[in-house]
Each structure stands twice: as structure tokens, then as C-alpha cells.
Design an enzyme around this catalytic site. Sequence first.
Site, short mmCIF file in Angstrom:
data_model
loop_
_atom_site.label_atom_id
_atom_site.label_comp_id
_atom_site.label_asym_id
_atom_site.label_seq_id
_atom_site.Cartn_x
_atom_site.Cartn_y
_atom_site.Cartn_z
N CYS A 19 73.55 -0.29 39.23
CA CYS A 19 73.00 -1.40 39.98
C CYS A 19 71.67 -1.50 40.02
O CYS A 19 71.08 -2.63 40.47
CB CYS A 19 73.91 -1.29 41.17
SG CYS A 19 73.27 -0.03 42.40
N TYR A 20 70.70 -0.45 39.79
CA TYR A 20 69.52 -0.80 40.12
C TYR A 20 68.64 -0.99 38.58
O TYR A 20 67.43 -1.11 38.66
CB TYR A 20 68.80 0.40 40.61
CG TYR A 20 69.19 0.82 42.17
CD1 TYR A 20 69.10 -0.33 43.04
CD2 TYR A 20 69.71 1.89 42.49
CE1 TYR A 20 69.63 -0.07 44.21
CE2 TYR A 20 70.29 2.08 43.73
CZ TYR A 20 70.20 1.21 44.81
OH TYR A 20 70.70 1.37 45.89
N ARG A 21 69.34 -1.07 37.60
CA ARG A 21 68.49 -0.79 36.22
C ARG A 21 67.85 -2.01 35.74
O ARG A 21 67.11 -2.04 35.09
CB ARG A 21 69.77 -0.40 35.20
CG ARG A 21 70.59 -1.69 34.98
CD ARG A 21 71.45 -1.06 33.62
NE ARG A 21 72.75 -1.85 33.54
CZ ARG A 21 73.86 -1.59 33.48
NH1 ARG A 21 74.08 -0.37 33.46
NH2 ARG A 21 74.77 -2.50 33.37
N HIS A 22 68.25 -3.26 36.63
CA HIS A 22 67.83 -4.57 36.29
C HIS A 22 66.47 -4.68 36.93
O HIS A 22 65.70 -5.56 36.90
CB HIS A 22 68.66 -5.77 36.68
CG HIS A 22 69.02 -5.91 38.04
ND1 HIS A 22 69.79 -5.08 38.85
CD2 HIS A 22 68.48 -6.64 39.02
CE1 HIS A 22 69.67 -5.56 40.12
NE2 HIS A 22 69.01 -6.48 40.21
N LEU A 23 66.18 -3.75 37.85
CA LEU A 23 65.00 -4.09 38.70
C LEU A 23 63.67 -3.43 38.17
O LEU A 23 63.78 -2.58 37.61
CB LEU A 23 65.18 -3.26 40.17
CG LEU A 23 66.25 -3.72 41.22
CD1 LEU A 23 66.38 -2.75 42.37
CD2 LEU A 23 65.88 -5.07 41.54
#
Length: 165
Positions: A44-48
Amino acid sequence: MNGVARIKRLIPHRYPILLVDRVSAVEVGRTLVAHKAVTVAEPCYRHLGDDAAEEDYAYPISLLLESWAQAAVLLICWEQPNPDVLAGKVELAAGIKGVELGGPVFPGDVLEHRAEIHRLVDDAAVVGGASYVGGRKVLEVAQFTAALRDSSVLVRDKPLTGAPR
């Protein structure tokens, strides 16, 4: 043995949606305590990007709730393992109500999920409980209803009317 190997024997969830790491206590048919370590490596954090603010790393509420629900399902089927959703009984969420949030969860936090069976009726269970980080309540669930059904309910013999082909 109450780690990932045992968990994977009980529920069909696998990476990236297996959201319980360990069960630390279980009183069969009554209560369960499970844990999930939130890490910055979560999908869920990979796009940050590098410029993301601290609040952008708040763990998604949907995943927090899913993680707690997996702990509840572990309690329900502790003595009825079925890691194969294509055979035997499958756990289906039937409803949830009374959800309250107590604050954000961030990478580095370890969730402690507590689940308690309120009622067992035939092949269904009503469970309630909460999730904590360091003693701080971050989630409360008044009522989660799950039903065990034969896996054949997941197989469609014919297309639904109006369903895309």
C-alpha cells in the site's frame, strides 16, 4: 506453533493480503489475540514518493479492518482448518457494524488484534473486539458476522443474467 505456518493452515489468505503474522493467545471458541507488524514495505505504500508527508504513511483503514477480520476468522475456525477455498467450508463475511477508529497506524507499529466470540449459531459466528498499538485502541468492532459455507457457493454453473461475457 501459532506463527505464519499455522495461520496459513487455517485461512486461505496469502501475500499480499495475509495480514496476520502471529497468534499469541487463543481460548478455543472464546477469544484470540493476534499480531501484525506494519512495515514500510507494505504494497500500500509503494506509490509514495520521496516527498510523501508522514501522514501519507497512515495505514489504510480498509487494511486495518481486514487484518482484524482475519484474526476473527482465525478464532472462528481454529479447530476447522481449511486453507483451500476450493474445497470444504469457506469463511464468508456476512456483515460488520459498530466500527470505531481510534487514531492512525504507521509503519513500525505492531497491531494487537483481540477478538471474542459473542455468539455461535450453526455455521455462523458473531465476533467483536478491538485492535491496539502499544496499548492505544486504534479500532473497535462491535459486531462482525461470518458464515461458514460449502465452497460450492463460490462456483458458478452459468453466467449471471446481464453479466459481462
